[in-house]
Design a protein around this motif. Structure first.
Motif, mmCIF file in Angstrom:
data_model
loop_
_atom_site.group_PDB
_atom_site.id
_atom_site.type_symbol
_atom_site.label_atom_id
_atom_site.label_comp_id
_atom_site.label_asym_id
_atom_site.label_seq_id
_atom_site.Cartn_x
_atom_site.Cartn_y
_atom_site.Cartn_z
ATOM 1 N N UNK A 156 42.633 -133.650 11.873
ATOM 2 C CA UNK A 156 42.050 -133.957 10.662
ATOM 3 C C UNK A 156 42.987 -134.646 9.681
ATOM 4 N N UNK A 157 42.236 -135.642 8.929
ATOM 5 C CA UNK A 157 43.198 -136.301 8.035
ATOM 6 C C UNK A 157 42.117 -136.633 6.837
ATOM 7 N N UNK A 158 42.577 -136.248 5.596
ATOM 8 C CA UNK A 158 41.829 -136.432 4.381
ATOM 9 C C UNK A 158 40.494 -136.276 4.295
ATOM 10 N N UNK A 159 40.108 -134.933 4.797
ATOM 11 C CA UNK A 159 38.564 -134.602 4.815
ATOM 12 C C UNK A 159 37.742 -135.570 6.191
ATOM 13 N N UNK A 160 38.446 -136.386 6.858
ATOM 14 C CA UNK A 160 37.795 -136.822 7.801
ATOM 15 C C UNK A 160 38.535 -136.752 9.125
ATOM 16 N N UNK A 161 38.127 -136.962 10.371
ATOM 17 C CA UNK A 161 38.706 -136.595 11.630
ATOM 18 C C UNK A 161 38.984 -138.248 12.463
ATOM 19 N N UNK A 162 39.987 -138.100 13.025
ATOM 20 C CA UNK A 162 40.487 -139.139 13.913
ATOM 21 C C UNK A 162 40.109 -138.521 15.407
ATOM 22 N N UNK A 163 39.817 -139.422 16.146
ATOM 23 C CA UNK A 163 39.172 -139.006 17.517
ATOM 24 C C UNK A 163 40.143 -139.532 18.448
ATOM 25 N N UNK A 164 40.718 -138.746 19.409
ATOM 26 C CA UNK A 164 41.646 -139.293 20.660
ATOM 27 C C UNK A 164 41.065 -139.133 21.781
ATOM 28 N N UNK A 165 41.134 -140.092 22.791
ATOM 29 C CA UNK A 165 40.757 -139.828 24.165
ATOM 30 C C UNK A 165 41.971 -140.250 24.896
ATOM 31 N N UNK A 166 42.420 -139.323 25.745
ATOM 32 C CA UNK A 166 43.559 -139.462 26.632
ATOM 33 C C UNK A 166 44.717 -140.003 25.935
ATOM 34 N N UNK A 167 45.091 -139.308 24.518
ATOM 35 C CA UNK A 167 46.059 -139.813 23.751
ATOM 36 C C UNK A 167 45.923 -141.208 23.008
ATOM 37 N N UNK A 168 44.784 -141.818 23.128
ATOM 38 C CA UNK A 168 44.614 -143.094 22.494
ATOM 39 C C UNK A 168 43.563 -142.984 21.462
ATOM 40 N N UNK A 169 43.892 -143.419 20.201
ATOM 41 C CA UNK A 169 42.743 -143.653 19.112
ATOM 42 C C UNK A 169 41.695 -144.350 19.574
ATOM 43 N N UNK A 170 40.435 -143.575 19.536
ATOM 44 C CA UNK A 170 39.110 -144.428 19.818
ATOM 45 C C UNK A 170 38.350 -144.946 18.764
ATOM 46 N N UNK A 171 38.642 -143.694 17.600
ATOM 47 C CA UNK A 171 37.859 -144.138 16.429
ATOM 48 C C UNK A 171 37.995 -142.735 15.586
ATOM 49 N N UNK A 172 36.843 -142.490 14.796
ATOM 50 C CA UNK A 172 36.783 -141.198 14.030
ATOM 51 C C UNK A 172 35.566 -141.045 13.507
ATOM 52 N N UNK A 173 35.436 -139.770 12.716
ATOM 53 C CA UNK A 173 34.385 -139.393 12.074
ATOM 54 C C UNK A 173 34.601 -139.291 10.712
ATOM 55 N N UNK A 181 22.917 -139.069 22.513
ATOM 56 C CA UNK A 181 22.836 -139.312 24.026
ATOM 57 C C UNK A 181 24.415 -138.880 24.582
ATOM 58 N N UNK A 182 24.639 -137.892 25.297
ATOM 59 C CA UNK A 182 25.755 -137.698 25.986
ATOM 60 C C UNK A 182 26.341 -138.960 26.843
ATOM 61 N N UNK A 183 25.355 -139.233 27.775
ATOM 62 C CA UNK A 183 25.523 -140.135 28.748
ATOM 63 C C UNK A 183 26.170 -141.705 28.231
ATOM 64 N N UNK A 184 25.600 -142.020 27.097
ATOM 65 C CA UNK A 184 25.904 -143.233 26.392
ATOM 66 C C UNK A 184 27.403 -142.757 25.957
ATOM 67 N N UNK A 185 27.777 -141.597 25.168
ATOM 68 C CA UNK A 185 28.916 -141.703 24.563
ATOM 69 C C UNK A 185 30.114 -141.302 25.574
ATOM 70 N N UNK A 186 29.956 -140.719 26.280
ATOM 71 C CA UNK A 186 30.922 -140.410 27.530
ATOM 72 C C UNK A 186 31.278 -141.992 28.236
ATOM 73 N N UNK A 187 30.151 -142.595 28.575
ATOM 74 C CA UNK A 187 30.237 -144.009 28.942
ATOM 75 C C UNK A 187 31.260 -144.953 28.301
ATOM 76 N N UNK A 188 30.339 -145.075 26.948
ATOM 77 C CA UNK A 188 31.352 -145.824 25.738
ATOM 78 C C UNK A 188 32.725 -145.509 25.716
ATOM 79 N N UNK A 189 33.156 -144.140 25.555
ATOM 80 C CA UNK A 189 34.387 -143.870 25.448
ATOM 81 C C UNK A 189 35.363 -144.196 26.706
ATOM 82 N N UNK A 190 34.622 -144.067 28.024
ATOM 83 C CA UNK A 190 35.650 -144.378 29.311
ATOM 84 C C UNK A 190 35.730 -145.762 29.251
#
Length: 106
Positions: free
Chosen positions: A25-42, A82-91
């Motif tokens: 959580x950062x200033x009311x928003x959320x940074x997303x990590x995948x395997x320790x790397x920043x992918x993006x955020x909400x 789409x779970x399939x799309x999101x998991x494929x995108x992050x991978x």
């Protein structure tokens, strides 16, 4: 406008097929990590990811949007249902994301 925990949990559920998805959580928003790397955020209940080649090829018509005023634009992910799309995108993005910087000793 800050992002809601409900939207964060929805995105995390969509990514539940991947291991090592974390957030900060950062200033009311959320940074997303995948395997320790920043992918993006909400940001403002929008999923935004870094504009790496894999993301651009998976979403050729994606819109660039800044996460907040003055920030570098990121790609808006519209296909969050789409779970399939999101998991494929992050991978696909993982190998193009910068490794975390080592922490400095104080």
């Amino acid at each position: 406008m800050a992002s809601s925990k409900e939207y964060l949990h929805y995105i995390l559920e969509q990514l539940s097929g991947l291991e090592e998805i974390t957030y900060r959580a950062m200033m009311g928003e959320f940074i997303l990590y995948y395997r320790g790397r920043i992918v993006g955020g909400i940001y403002d209940d929008r999923l935004l990811v870094k504009p790496v080649k894999a993301a651009l090829s998976a979403m050729p018509s994606a819109v660039y949007e800044p996460p907040y005023d003055g920030a570098k634009p990121m790609l808006l992910v519209e296909e969050v249902d789409s779970k399939e799309f999101l998991t494929g995108l992050f991978t696909a993005m993982y190998s193009e994301l910068p490794a975390p910087k080592p922490k400095k000793n104080k």
